[in-house]
Design a protein around this motif. Structure first.
Motif: not given
Length: 848
Positions: A635-636, A641-642, A648-649, A690-692
């Motif tokens: 996962l980047f 994108e905090k 996502a994490k 665009q992250l994540p």
């Protein structure tokens, strides 16, 4: 001559590109004993060399000394020589080191004494002499803290010019000293040769920074709590570039003019400043002024920015253009253009800057282009770095055994000076020694195996570099981690802890799980493992101790075997034997029941535990993840994108806790902390998304790369469905990992063919007698085979044509020639690769 007049003279030198100012050539004066006292009391600054004989090295030095006389005279420093065979001046001509010393006098006193090896050419002489003269004006710093203290003191008072050079006496050092002589009363000059100081300025790759100059705008900072803005010299650090750079710093941030742009250029023509003109109206003046200041800060040190008011300009400016510019070396008139945004203007000058820098470094780059290995290239680039450290003694055959036996923990690096990987790792090894300088029970040393082959052979070191840790109470242990400062430092720190830590009480167990016992080592190991065994389980306790020894230096291990507290163990774990995994006081210990109590099963369970949590992927832990031979799920994320990244994490972590991801190695990668992740994304996707973003890499099965669809939210259920689709073949990969074989990037040299081309038959003459005898035997065998074939043909009654005999002879000759060529190629490849290690193996180190 005043410094203001001197500034004008130096400007003329720079801009006219001449070496001499005066028409006559200035030479050092020949002093006699009678006038030596007079020059000492003259109040002037003198650089005097005392000599009694001339050898080859001194002759070269005297030529440079003579050439430096005229340069130093421009700075008010006079030079002289004394022939001690004729003029025996007491104290100076009687010294045993009279040949290799140069003395700098001021007001009758010795200001500085230089060794001739230090002032070896004109640049070194001028740089060192000016550095001594300006000792109170140019501060020398060793650490980031010293630079920070100087900038704090300068805030609100003066600006700071900070220069970094690799060594004193080089041309960049001279350029800084000449600028300091002119501008020393206006700015605070600071000099450093240590790479660690660059961290204060945010330079990430200190080793690649050969020289640099920064202008710190501290005078405009009213409060000490605020930081000073910095402007970097982006060109090579030559005297001319430094002078123009500092002149640009003197100019206003934005010039507001009403003149024609061509007239403004003429006013600044002598220095050939690049200029950018932005046009404005009276109604939008304030808005355009803010924009111009923003652009000017980004172009600070590269170009002057002028704001031209159309309403006040004497010349009518083109209405269809909003800017104009002129670059160095271009002639009038200026070029008009229409800018859509500020970035276009910045790109215009940065592109020109890059082209100039490429031209200036063309010769240097051409040298690096011929190097076929990244490690060798980095060693060549950093060849001027001094690879010596007072913390790392060199071991020899005479002192190796004594040093090893004296210390509690002795770490030895076995290296070869001709091995690029060894030399690349040497700097990291010295940095590790510096970090461990306060550890009295640890000694770091090194052995040059090119000089002390018998020492390295006695330790069975067959490859380089090798790090071995010797302990007084244990067998030597070889280090197999990454060849970097952080990994080696972590290994040595953890090796000092007994493994396992024997716990005897309930309180010891609680302290171990909370991290109190090993608190000082918590930064080096994110996981602590506690083994709980019944004291009657001798086999289990012994197996855990053996596993702890195998993992020593990697993980903190503890062992609790006590029959009096079995009830406590059963109450907290349920069954014995069991292992508790502690990840810190903020996490509850994880319980792992041991079905098998042998060392391999325990080690396997512990290594598996390191992958059961979603952890950050870095260059340090990547090799251990690849060894798992499982698909890599990454996962980047980044700071921008905090909120999304954190969500996502959490989703990925929750999915892993269910056990669904046991067949994968799940992790996350922070692009700001591990910038190589950007290159990975751009390589596989062709752009930075665009992250994540979630990526699956099939390490072993096809090496295919899959990307989680952007149209779906990164939720646990969607991730699970996506992985199912990938496994069932319903998702198309975005790319594949290249099956790179690490072959040489340049053609191999056939040295035998080169020798034969220069002198025909020369390489053949170098064949050993045994090889010659073998070749002779093979030729005799070929001739015998030919005779036997002829006899068989004749005995069979077949008619043998001469052409058929010739054809058979040619086939035999071709086969013999082919075998010989094959052997020659094998010899050629082995000679290039050292005969023991293929080039592919050497190439793999470059990633470390």
């Amino acid at each position: 001559m005043s410094r203001q007049n001197l500034m004008l003279v130096i400007s003329l030198i720079y801009l006219s590109d001449i070496v001499m100012i005066n028409n006559c050539s200035s030479q050092p004066r020949q002093l006699m004993m009678t006038n030596f006292a007079e020059i000492l009391n003259s109040g002037k600054t003198w650089l005097v060399y005392f000599g009694n004989k001339v050898n080859a090295p001194i002759e070269l030095f005297l030529k440079e000394f003579d050439m430096s006389a005229e340069v130093l005279e421009d700075y008010g420093i006079l030079t002289a020589k004394v022939n001690c065979t004729k003029e025996n001046i007491t104290k100076y001509c009687t010294s045993e080191h009279v040949l290799n010393k140069v003395h700098l006098f001021r007001a009758g006193q010795i200001l500085q004494t230089f060794v001739t090896d230090t002032v070896f050419d004109v640049n070194a002489i001028v740089a060192h002499v000016l550095f001594a003269v300006l000792f109170n004006e140019v501060k020398y710093v060793h650490t980031p803290g010293e630079l920070q203290s100087l900038t704090k003191a300068a805030k609100g008072r003066t600006d700071v010019v900070f220069a970094h050079v690799q060594a004193l006496g080089i041309p960049e050092h001279r350029a800084v000293m000449e600028a300091a002589f002119v501008y020393g009363t206006r700015y605070q000059f600071v000099l450093s040769t240590g790479g660690s100081v660059l961290k204060f300025l945010g330079v990430k790759e200190q080793r690649k920074m050969t020289a640099g100059l920064w202008f710190l705008h501290c005078k405009m900072v009213p409060k000490r709590s605020e930081s000073c803005r910095s402007t970097t010299l982006k060109k090579l650090m030559t005297s001319l570039n430094v002078y123009i750079f500092l002149k640009l710093m003197e100019m206003p941030l934005v010039m507001e003019v009403s003149m024609d742009p061509d007239e403004v250029v003429k006013a600044h023509q002598p220095l050939h400043f690049p200029l950018l003109f932005l046009f404005t109206h009276r109604e939008t003046l304030q808005l355009d002024r803010n924009l111009a200041e923003s652009v000017a800060w980004k172009l600070r040190g590269d170009a002057l920015v002028a704001l031209v008011n159309r309403d006040e300009s004497k010349r009518r400016l083109p209405e269809d253009h909003n800017a104009a510019f002129i670059l160095p070396g271009e002639v009038l008139p200026v070029k008009y253009l229409t800018l859509k945004n500020a970035e276009e203007a910045i790109y215009l000058f940065e592109e020109n800057e890059t082209a100039d820098l490429e031209d200036e470094t063309k010769d240097y780059s051409s040298v690096l282009d011929i190097l076929d290995d990244e490690v060798a290239e980095s060693v060549y680039r950093d060849r001027s770095i001094n690879l010596e450290s007072s913390y790392v003694p060199n071991l020899t055959a005479q002192n190796f055994t004594d040093i090893i036996s004296e210390g509690s923990h002795t770490v030895v690096l076995f290296y070869n000076t001709w091995d690029p990987v060894s030399m690349a790792f040497m700097q990291s090894y010295f940095e590790t020694a510096h970090l461990l300088r306060d550890a009295t029970d640890v000694t770091l040393a090194c052995v040059n195996c090119a000089d002390w082959t018998e020492v390295c052979m006695s330790q069975n070191t067959t490859q380089f570099p090798v790090v071995i840790l010797y302990s007084s109470s244990e067998m030597p242990q070889q280090y197999f981690g990454m060849l970097g400062t952080e990994s080696l430092h972590r290994f040595i720190r953890l090796r000092r802890i007994p493994s396992p830590l024997i716990l005897t009480t309930e309180n010891d167990v609680e302290s171990f799980l909370s991290g109190e016992i090993h608190q000082s080592f918590a930064a080096y190991s994110s996981l602590a493992v506690l083994g709980l065994f019944n004291s009657s389980d001798k086999q289990g306790c012994s197996a855990f101790q053996e596993a702890s020894q195998a993992l020593k230096g990697e993980i903190v291990m503890g062992l609790y075997c006590n029959p009096d507290n079995i009830d406590w163990s059963l109450k907290h774990t349920g069954l014995l034997p069991v292992m508790l995994f502690s990840r810190g006081p903020d996490f509850s210990p994880e319980v792992f029941y041991l079905k098998e109590t042998n060392p391999q099963a325990i080690i396997s369970a512990i290594r598996q535990a390191t992958f059961n949590k979603l952890v950050e992927l870095t260059l340090l832990n990547l090799p251990s993840y690849l060894q798992c031979k499982k698909p890599l799920l990454i996962l980047f994320v980044n700071d921008e994108e905090k909120s999304k990244g954190k969500s996502a994490k959490d989703e990925l972590s929750d999915l892993q806790n269910t056990g669904f991801l046991d067949q994968f190695v799940a992790c996350w990668l922070h692009l700001d902390r591990t910038p190589v992740g950007r290159a990975v994304l751009e390589f596989h996707l062709g752009f930075l998304p665009q992250l994540p973003v979630l990526i699956l890499i099939q390490i072993n099965s096809g090496s295919e790369v899959f990307v989680f669809p952007t149209e779906y939210p990164l939720l646990g259920s969607e991730i699970k469905n996506w992985l199912h689709r990938v496994q069932n073949g319903y998702e198309e990969p975005v790319g594949e990992l290249e099956d790179e074989n690490w072959s040489p990037t340049t053609p191999l040299f056939d040295f035998l063919a080169i020798m034969d081309e220069a002198v025909p038959g020369f390489a053949a003459q170098k064949i050993s007698k045994s090889q010659q005898l073998k070749s002779k035997t093979e030729r005799e065998k070929v001739e015998k085979d030919k005779e036997e074939n002829i006899k068989l043909d004749l005995s069979s009654g077949q008619s043998v044509q001469p052409s058929e005999l010739l054809e058979k002879d040619e086939k035999i000759q071709k086969r013999t020639s082919s075998d010989s060529e094959h052997k020659r190629q094998v010899f050629h490849v082995k000679s290039l690769h050292g005969g023991s290690q293929p080039l592919g193996k050497q190439k793999q180190h470059s990633e470390l």
